[in-house]
Design an enzyme around this catalytic site. Structure first.
Site, PDB file in Angstrom:
ATOM      1  N   LYS A  17     -22.051 -12.884   5.865  1.00 48.81           N
ATOM      2  CA  LYS A  17     -22.705 -13.070   7.164  1.00 48.81           C
ATOM      3  C   LYS A  17     -23.225 -11.743   7.721  1.00 48.81           C
ATOM      4  CE  LYS A  17     -19.441 -15.015   9.488  1.00 48.81           C
ATOM      5  NZ  LYS A  17     -18.583 -15.702  10.470  1.00 48.81           N
ATOM      6  N   ARG A  73      -7.374 -15.743  14.207  1.00 44.42           N
ATOM      7  CA  ARG A  73      -8.661 -15.797  13.511  1.00 44.42           C
ATOM      8  C   ARG A  73      -9.606 -16.735  14.244  1.00 44.42           C
ATOM      9  NH1 ARG A  73      -5.727 -16.007   7.667  1.00 44.42           N
ATOM     10  NH2 ARG A  73      -4.963 -13.866   7.767  1.00 44.42           N
ATOM     11  N   TYR A  81       0.828  -1.199   0.000  1.00 45.76           N
ATOM     12  CA  TYR A  81       0.000   0.000   0.000  1.00 45.76           C
ATOM     13  C   TYR A  81       0.869   1.257   0.000  1.00 45.76           C
ATOM     14  CZ  TYR A  81      -3.759  -3.216   0.686  1.00 45.76           C
ATOM     15  OH  TYR A  81      -4.648  -4.247   0.502  1.00 45.76           O
ATOM     16  N   ALA A 116     -13.104 -14.584   2.988  1.00 50.65           N
ATOM     17  CA  ALA A 116     -13.512 -13.181   3.128  1.00 50.65           C
ATOM     18  C   ALA A 116     -14.924 -12.971   2.592  1.00 50.65           C
ATOM     19  CB  ALA A 116     -12.526 -12.264   2.406  1.00 50.65           C
ATOM     20  N   ILE A 117     -15.221 -13.565   1.448  1.00 48.67           N
ATOM     21  CA  ILE A 117     -16.545 -13.402   0.848  1.00 48.67           C
ATOM     22  C   ILE A 117     -17.623 -13.923   1.805  1.00 48.67           C
ATOM     23  CG2 ILE A 117     -18.047 -14.166  -1.049  1.00 48.67           C
ATOM     24  CD1 ILE A 117     -15.339 -14.222  -2.753  1.00 48.67           C
ATOM     25  N   TYR A 168     -15.608   3.094   2.312  1.00 47.89           N
ATOM     26  CA  TYR A 168     -14.905   2.051   1.567  1.00 47.89           C
ATOM     27  C   TYR A 168     -13.947   1.360   2.525  1.00 47.89           C
ATOM     28  CZ  TYR A 168     -11.664  -0.214  -1.630  1.00 47.89           C
ATOM     29  OH  TYR A 168     -10.883  -1.147  -2.264  1.00 47.89           O
ATOM     30  N   GLY A 189     -12.168 -10.019  13.888  1.00 49.53           N
ATOM     31  CA  GLY A 189     -12.651  -9.426  12.639  1.00 49.53           C
ATOM     32  C   GLY A 189     -14.089  -8.959  12.773  1.00 49.53           C
ATOM     33  N   HIS A 248     -13.603  -4.279  -1.989  1.00 45.99           N
ATOM     34  CA  HIS A 248     -13.190  -5.197  -3.058  1.00 45.99           C
ATOM     35  C   HIS A 248     -12.594  -6.441  -2.412  1.00 45.99           C
ATOM     36  CE1 HIS A 248     -13.017  -1.229  -5.112  1.00 45.99           C
ATOM     37  NE2 HIS A 248     -13.497  -1.923  -6.120  1.00 45.99           N
ATOM     38  N   GLY A 278     -13.303 -13.786  17.001  1.00 46.57           N
ATOM     39  CA  GLY A 278     -14.248 -12.672  17.006  1.00 46.57           C
ATOM     40  C   GLY A 278     -13.614 -11.309  16.770  1.00 46.57           C
TER      41      GLY A 278
END
Length: 164
Positions: free
Chosen positions: A129, A88, A34, A123-124, A77, A93, A115, A91
């Site tokens: 959820k 992971r 980034y 991730a999707i 965004y 995230g 994105h 909880g």
């Protein structure tokens, strides 16, 4: 982790003093680098960008950018949301995303989007959820990673469905 002891998850804002922690996390979590604009946008978003700590260890982050739409409304965004692999499923995230969704609700922001690389099923499914839906596919969005395509996931926020 921790032999059954309870550890608190805490969130902290990103400032000039600790932005290096965000940079280090991003290096580990994401296959892209980034630029300075990313970090400037993250700092400018105020409470919409947070670091997550588990037992005082920085283990995750969410970084957002506030965008003004043509109609004058603000939308959010999500530039990045990530948690280090060993942490992971605890909880973290969810806590980060709920923090941003709550802010959207309090500030009457009705749209949030991001994105996701088309092969990132974890991730999707995570975002679905929370009521995000795939609204677009962009071919060749990413450079130097495979696959280069992404989905745009969008959530429209109303007062009756903020965290659903």
């Amino acid at each position: 982790m921790g032999g059954g002891r309870e550890f608190a998850i805490s969130l902290d804002g990103v400032r000039d003093k600790n932005v290096m922690q965000l940079k280090k996390l991003n290096t580990v979590l994401f296959p892209v680098r980034y630029n300075d604009k990313y970090y400037a946008d993250a700092l400018a978003s105020g409470d919409f960008t947070k670091l997550a700590y588990y037992s005082d260890i920085c283990v995750g982050s969410i970084a957002c950018r506030l965008e003004k739409k043509e109609c004058g409304a603000i939308r959010v965004y999500i530039m990045t949301l990530g948690v280090l692999a060993p942490y992971r499923g605890l909880g973290i995230g969810t806590r980060l995303l709920n923090h941003v969704l709550d802010l959207c609700l309090k500030q009457n922001i009705q749209e949030i989007y991001l994105h996701v690389q088309t092969n990132n099923d974890d991730a999707i499914n995570f975002y679905k959820k929370f009521g995000f839906e795939i609204t677009e596919t962009i071919k060749n969005y990413y450079t130097n990673i495979d696959p280069p395509d992404c989905f745009v996931l969008t959530k429209l926020i109303t007062t009756s469905q903020a965290n659903k």
